[in-house]
Motif scaffolding. Sequence first.
Motif, short mmCIF file in Angstrom:
data_model
loop_
_atom_site.label_atom_id
_atom_site.label_comp_id
_atom_site.label_asym_id
_atom_site.label_seq_id
_atom_site.Cartn_x
_atom_site.Cartn_y
_atom_site.Cartn_z
N TYR A 158 2.83 3.35 1.44
CA TYR A 158 2.08 3.93 2.55
C TYR A 158 1.72 2.94 3.66
O TYR A 158 0.76 3.16 4.38
CB TYR A 158 0.84 4.67 2.01
CG TYR A 158 1.21 5.98 1.35
CD1 TYR A 158 2.38 6.64 1.71
CD2 TYR A 158 0.40 6.57 0.39
CE1 TYR A 158 2.74 7.84 1.12
CE2 TYR A 158 0.75 7.77 -0.21
CZ TYR A 158 1.93 8.40 0.17
OH TYR A 158 2.28 9.59 -0.40
N HIS A 159 2.46 1.87 3.82
CA HIS A 159 2.26 1.01 4.98
C HIS A 159 2.65 1.77 6.25
O HIS A 159 3.54 2.62 6.24
CB HIS A 159 3.08 -0.28 4.85
CG HIS A 159 2.45 -1.28 3.92
ND1 HIS A 159 3.09 -2.42 3.51
CD2 HIS A 159 1.22 -1.30 3.34
CE1 HIS A 159 2.27 -3.12 2.71
NE2 HIS A 159 1.14 -2.45 2.59
N PHE A 160 1.96 1.42 7.35
CA PHE A 160 2.06 2.18 8.59
C PHE A 160 3.49 2.35 9.10
O PHE A 160 3.80 3.35 9.73
CB PHE A 160 1.19 1.51 9.69
CG PHE A 160 1.76 0.21 10.17
CD1 PHE A 160 2.61 0.18 11.27
CD2 PHE A 160 1.48 -0.98 9.51
CE1 PHE A 160 3.16 -1.02 11.71
CE2 PHE A 160 2.03 -2.18 9.95
CZ PHE A 160 2.87 -2.19 11.04
N ASP A 161 4.36 1.36 8.82
CA ASP A 161 5.72 1.44 9.36
C ASP A 161 6.67 2.25 8.49
O ASP A 161 7.88 2.25 8.72
CB ASP A 161 6.28 0.03 9.63
CG ASP A 161 6.24 -0.87 8.41
OD1 ASP A 161 5.31 -0.75 7.59
OD2 ASP A 161 7.15 -1.71 8.27
N HIS A 162 6.12 2.94 7.50
CA HIS A 162 6.93 3.79 6.63
C HIS A 162 6.42 5.23 6.57
O HIS A 162 7.02 6.06 5.90
CB HIS A 162 6.98 3.19 5.21
CG HIS A 162 7.65 1.85 5.16
ND1 HIS A 162 8.95 1.66 4.73
CD2 HIS A 162 7.21 0.62 5.56
CE1 HIS A 162 9.28 0.39 4.84
NE2 HIS A 162 8.24 -0.27 5.34
N VAL A 163 5.31 5.51 7.25
CA VAL A 163 4.68 6.83 7.14
C VAL A 163 4.43 7.53 8.48
O VAL A 163 3.92 8.64 8.51
CB VAL A 163 3.31 6.74 6.41
CG1 VAL A 163 3.47 6.19 5.01
CG2 VAL A 163 2.31 5.88 7.20
N GLY A 221 4.43 -4.32 -6.55
CA GLY A 221 4.20 -5.72 -6.21
C GLY A 221 3.86 -5.83 -4.74
O GLY A 221 2.77 -6.26 -4.37
N HIS A 222 4.80 -5.41 -3.89
CA HIS A 222 4.51 -5.35 -2.45
C HIS A 222 3.27 -4.47 -2.26
O HIS A 222 2.35 -4.82 -1.53
CB HIS A 222 5.72 -4.79 -1.71
CG HIS A 222 5.53 -4.62 -0.23
ND1 HIS A 222 5.38 -5.69 0.62
CD2 HIS A 222 5.45 -3.52 0.55
CE1 HIS A 222 5.22 -5.24 1.86
NE2 HIS A 222 5.25 -3.92 1.84
N THR A 223 3.28 -3.33 -2.93
CA THR A 223 2.09 -2.47 -3.01
C THR A 223 1.98 -1.94 -4.44
O THR A 223 2.88 -2.12 -5.25
CB THR A 223 2.16 -1.28 -2.03
OG1 THR A 223 3.28 -0.47 -2.39
CG2 THR A 223 2.27 -1.74 -0.58
N GLY A 265 13.38 -0.18 0.05
CA GLY A 265 12.03 -0.20 0.62
C GLY A 265 11.60 -1.65 0.77
O GLY A 265 12.44 -2.57 0.72
N ASP A 266 10.31 -1.89 0.90
CA ASP A 266 9.84 -3.25 1.14
C ASP A 266 9.81 -4.12 -0.12
O ASP A 266 9.31 -5.25 -0.08
CB ASP A 266 8.45 -3.23 1.80
CG ASP A 266 8.53 -2.93 3.28
OD1 ASP A 266 9.66 -2.76 3.79
OD2 ASP A 266 7.47 -2.85 3.94
N ALA A 267 10.38 -3.63 -1.21
CA ALA A 267 10.55 -4.50 -2.37
C ALA A 267 11.60 -5.57 -2.05
O ALA A 267 11.65 -6.61 -2.70
CB ALA A 267 10.97 -3.70 -3.60
N ALA A 268 12.43 -5.33 -1.03
CA ALA A 268 13.39 -6.34 -0.54
C ALA A 268 13.59 -6.12 0.95
O ALA A 268 14.29 -5.20 1.33
CB ALA A 268 14.72 -6.25 -1.29
N TYR A 269 12.99 -6.96 1.78
CA TYR A 269 13.10 -6.79 3.23
C TYR A 269 14.54 -7.02 3.69
O TYR A 269 15.03 -6.34 4.57
CB TYR A 269 12.20 -7.79 3.96
CG TYR A 269 10.75 -7.39 4.11
CD1 TYR A 269 10.01 -6.90 3.03
CD2 TYR A 269 10.10 -7.53 5.32
CE1 TYR A 269 8.67 -6.57 3.18
CE2 TYR A 269 8.76 -7.20 5.49
CZ TYR A 269 8.05 -6.72 4.41
OH TYR A 269 6.73 -6.40 4.57
N THR A 270 15.20 -8.03 3.14
CA THR A 270 16.53 -8.41 3.62
C THR A 270 17.44 -8.83 2.45
O THR A 270 16.98 -8.97 1.31
CB THR A 270 16.48 -9.61 4.59
OG1 THR A 270 16.16 -10.78 3.82
CG2 THR A 270 15.43 -9.43 5.67
ZN LIG Z 1 5.30 -2.63 3.58
#
Ligand SMILES: [Zn+2]
Length: 250
Positions: free
Chosen positions: A97-102, A166-168, A188-193
């Motif tokens: 639920y970080h702002f850049d995903h919702v 972990g990230h969330t 998702g943000d478990a791996a940015y790149t």
């Molecule tokens: Zn995030």
Amino acid sequence: MSDVRVYLLDTGTLVIDGYHLYWNAGPGGEVRFPCYGVLIDHPEGRFLFDTGYDLEHVNKVLPFEKPQQAAEQTIPGQLKLLGLGPDDITHVINSHYHFDHVGGNKYCTKATTIAHRKELEQSHNCQPFERLGYSDLSFDEIGPRYELIDGDTELAKGITLIETPGHTAGHMSLLVALGHRRPMLFTGDAAYTKRSIDATIISGFHLDPTASVQSLRRLSSVAEEHDAEIFYSHDAEAFAGWQVAPSYYQ
Ligand SMILES: [Zn+2]
């Protein structure tokens, strides 16, 4: 699943510091990266995984992330490219639920919202260092019809959520099986790149760094087990090589 299509919905870009992208590794300096949603057009429904950010919110609350988002790079704008509208979405799922995903959730008022129980709880009762991440909970105010899950879940045939915390607290990645190509694994943000996975470097934003490392390793093993192609959440170089809507994978 030969009758499944996956569309990447381009929802614009943001900027963060290199040390946030690669915790304790860097290098520092501004890095601009893409944000995107994933639409899975499936016989059992239209599933939307992540919905980008709300431009007005970022301009107001996090202007230092320097958002660049054209009118077409919103969820309604992207769906329009496909001849669809937010009412055509049957299920909304967010990696977290970080702002850049919702940011686009609020448009999909007819959809069922699949939420990880821990993510929903934590986003409303977060740690002080998580407040900016969870700064746009406006989707919750429209009164979504939630369906709560607690771990790995098969949403429909060939669409599987994979718990990667972990990230969330209740972060989830997504594995999609297709008829004519390798499965797609959306981290998702478990791996940015790509570098995040290849060098096992987590981001500077996390609730539990040790769990984040375990989730990176889990993603590698899931990809190997299913011979899946990995789609990172915020990798500008990788994103430039992917097909975006109205093109699709099937
Ligand atoms: Zn995030």
